[in-house]
Design an enzyme around this catalytic site. Structure first.
Site, PDB file in Angstrom:
ATOM      1  N   TYR A  57       0.824  -1.211   0.000  1.00  0.00           N
ATOM      2  CA  TYR A  57       0.000   0.000   0.000  1.00  0.00           C
ATOM      3  C   TYR A  57       0.859   1.263   0.000  1.00  0.00           C
ATOM      4  O   TYR A  57       2.014   1.247   0.394  1.00  0.00           O
ATOM      5  CB  TYR A  57      -1.016   0.005   1.142  1.00  0.00           C
ATOM      6  N   GLU A  58       0.268   2.343  -0.457  1.00  0.00           N
ATOM      7  CA  GLU A  58       0.962   3.626  -0.650  1.00  0.00           C
ATOM      8  C   GLU A  58       2.137   3.496  -1.616  1.00  0.00           C
ATOM      9  O   GLU A  58       3.105   4.247  -1.535  1.00  0.00           O
ATOM     10  CB  GLU A  58       1.441   4.202   0.696  1.00  0.00           C
TER      11      GLU A  58
END
Length: 290
Positions: A57-58
């Site tokens: 994620y990110e």
């Protein structure tokens, strides 16, 4: 605004390095705890799941490394055309320095890291240029060099970490005892990841012989012995509360087995002294005349 590309490049590679290192070392810690680490109550499974998710994620880590690599290749091309580069890649100005005999010190470890980063950036840029000259499109030429580009981005990030660590040791108001412990930790970090990537160091840095690697391996063993008395205190300095760790293995009071026993008693299988399956299946078998 001028510093945004550099900030973006460093944010990308630092996120990738920190999350991948965290995932790797959590797994090492789990294995180090043997069967206890495999238990759900150890909280290693949950912790590992959360940390490995951070690799995605990110921004997935490989994608982020390649974002950093674009900045590095741009910096390399700027330098080749006579331009200047920002502070985090200033080591590229010394990329033509002749390799010399290695002698062990923190500053020489940093030099080796910078040489590796510069060497991998140079090789990546040369591969992209060669691919483009052979008729590949810029996108295909970039993709063909992506393995080297990821290595270059990671090497750049680790060089930055070692450089920053050493600068703090030189400038921060530390007591002599704390300075000694943090110096050991800095050297341990640098040596550990050097040995993990010894091939690149042999190719690109002053660490260029089997004798150099053997010397550094010996120093690692010595350094672990020196640092061991302070290892627990160093971890405790992060002040991770029991409520956050949520594990009987790392609780502040050190009552590992008492806490494991409490956790084991929470299992439905342990709600009675002897499970009924023993009486219905095993006990009759033991009483038989077989």
């Amino acid at each position: 605004m001028e510093g945004l590309p550099e900030l973006h490049a460093m944010s990308c590679c630092l996120k990738a390095v920190s999350t991948s290192d965290a995932a790797n070392f959590i797994e090492i810690c789990r294995r180090s705890c043997g069967g206890h680490g495999y238990m759900n109550s150890s909280n290693f499974p949950n912790t590992y799941g959360m940390v490995t998710a951070a690799e995605t994620y990110e921004g997935e880590n490989t994608v982020l490394y390649l974002q950093t690599a674009r900045f590095l290749i741009k910096a390399w091309n700027q330098l080749k055309s006579g331009g200047s580069v920002t502070s985090t890649v200033s080591y590229l100005n010394q990329h033509k320095v002749t390799r010399s005999k290695y002698s062990h010190s923190l500053d020489n470890l940093l030099t080796a890291y910078q040489q590796v980063a510069a060497g991998l950036i140079r090789v990546s840029a040369e591969m992209i240029e060669s691919n483009t000259r052979s008729g590949m499109s810029s996108e295909v030429a970039w993709n063909q060099a992506s393995i080297l580009l990821v290595q270059a981005a990671e090497a750049h990030c680790r060089s930055f970490i070692v450089d920053t660590f050493i600068k703090v040791l030189h400038t921060a108001p530390l007591s002599p005892v704390l300075h000694s412990v943090l110096s050991q930790l800095c050297e341990l970090y640098a040596i550990f990841f050097l040995l993990n990537s010894s091939g690149n160091f042999l190719l690109h840095s002053n660490v260029n012989s089997a004798a150099d690697i053997a010397q550094i391996q010996s120093r690692l063993v010595q350094l672990l012995e020196e640092f061991r008395p302070n290892a627990v205190s160093t971890v405790d300095a992060f002040d991770i509360r029991d409520e956050i760790l949520d594990s009987p293995l790392g609780a502040w009071d050190g009552n590992v087995y008492e806490r494991l026993f409490i956790e084991a008693n929470k299992s439905p299988l342990n709600q009675e002294p002897v499970n009924k399956s023993f009486h219905t299946h095993i006990k009759p078998f033991l009483r038989s005349n077989l």
